[in-house]
Design a protein around this motif. Sequence first.
Motif, PDB file in Angstrom:
ATOM      1  N   UNK A  92       0.929  -1.105  -0.147  1.00  0.00           N
ATOM      2  CA  UNK A  92       0.055   0.164   0.005  1.00  0.00           C
ATOM      3  C   UNK A  92       0.676   1.310  -0.101  1.00  0.00           C
ATOM      4  N   UNK A  93       2.039   1.156   0.840  1.00  0.00           N
ATOM      5  CA  UNK A  93       2.820   2.617   0.886  1.00  0.00           C
ATOM      6  C   UNK A  93       3.528   2.558  -0.543  1.00  0.00           C
ATOM      7  N   UNK A  94       3.953   1.402  -0.840  1.00  0.00           N
ATOM      8  CA  UNK A  94       4.554   1.670  -2.392  1.00  0.00           C
ATOM      9  C   UNK A  94       3.471   2.141  -3.215  1.00  0.00           C
ATOM     10  N   UNK A  95       2.136   1.576  -3.475  1.00  0.00           N
ATOM     11  CA  UNK A  95       1.276   2.138  -4.163  1.00  0.00           C
ATOM     12  C   UNK A  95       1.079   3.636  -4.165  1.00  0.00           C
ATOM     13  N   UNK A  96       0.860   3.990  -2.870  1.00  0.00           N
ATOM     14  CA  UNK A  96       0.621   5.539  -2.592  1.00  0.00           C
ATOM     15  C   UNK A  96       1.872   6.299  -3.054  1.00  0.00           C
ATOM     16  N   UNK A  97       2.986   5.792  -3.078  1.00  0.00           N
ATOM     17  CA  UNK A  97       4.045   6.495  -3.577  1.00  0.00           C
ATOM     18  C   UNK A  97       4.333   6.602  -5.100  1.00  0.00           C
ATOM     19  N   UNK A  98       3.834   5.485  -5.843  1.00  0.00           N
ATOM     20  CA  UNK A  98       3.628   5.316  -7.333  1.00  0.00           C
ATOM     21  C   UNK A  98       2.613   6.574  -7.731  1.00  0.00           C
ATOM     22  N   UNK A  99       1.268   6.627  -7.002  1.00  0.00           N
ATOM     23  CA  UNK A  99       0.301   7.487  -7.107  1.00  0.00           C
ATOM     24  C   UNK A  99       0.810   8.907  -7.059  1.00  0.00           C
ATOM     25  N   UNK A 100       1.562   9.020  -6.346  1.00  0.00           N
ATOM     26  CA  UNK A 100       1.878  10.509  -5.713  1.00  0.00           C
ATOM     27  C   UNK A 100       3.128  10.823  -6.581  1.00  0.00           C
ATOM     28  N   UNK A 101       3.735   9.949  -7.501  1.00  0.00           N
ATOM     29  CA  UNK A 101       4.731  10.352  -8.366  1.00  0.00           C
ATOM     30  C   UNK A 101       5.952  10.380  -7.636  1.00  0.00           C
ATOM     31  N   UNK A 102       6.153   9.959  -6.400  1.00  0.00           N
ATOM     32  CA  UNK A 102       7.298   9.943  -5.745  1.00  0.00           C
ATOM     33  C   UNK A 102       8.305   8.717  -5.733  1.00  0.00           C
ATOM     34  N   UNK A 103       8.110   7.954  -7.031  1.00  0.00           N
ATOM     35  CA  UNK A 103       8.793   7.087  -7.150  1.00  0.00           C
ATOM     36  C   UNK A 103      10.147   6.968  -7.658  1.00  0.00           C
TER      37      UNK A 103
END
Length: 142
Positions: A92-103
């Motif tokens: 979930x944390x990884x997905x949230x980071x991807x969705x926020x463009x912080x990848x």
Amino acid sequence: MAHEFLRPVFVISVAAQLADMHPQTLRQYDRIGLVSPSRQSGKQRRYSQRDVSLLRQVQQLSKEGVSLEGIKRIIELQNQVSFMQNQVGELRDELRAVQQGQTRVFAAGTAAGDVVSMARGMRPARREPTVTLFTTRRAIGR
């Protein structure tokens, strides 16, 4: 705080007292793999607060009529659920980071075989090509 919960500090007599059990019962549970404490030098068992809580849970399930094999399976399933819940949280944390463009992306670094983390859209520094020369020596007269 969680680290203290997992630190093996109690000898078998203290753990047995805290769990309201006989020390021989703890030895039996260790033999069958139900509750396996840490070992110190000299193979002395050391129980953590988590182990004592687990012993109390085993005692409660046993009083409710669950067999030792059943208790072992329940504990295994609880551990699996806990592991999977942790994985879901990480995903979930990884997905949230991807969705926020912080990848971050990973690329080959400048040294052979290393991998570096970079912000999206960035490129690693160019590698300089390396040339290895091999020389051979010939024996004179052969």
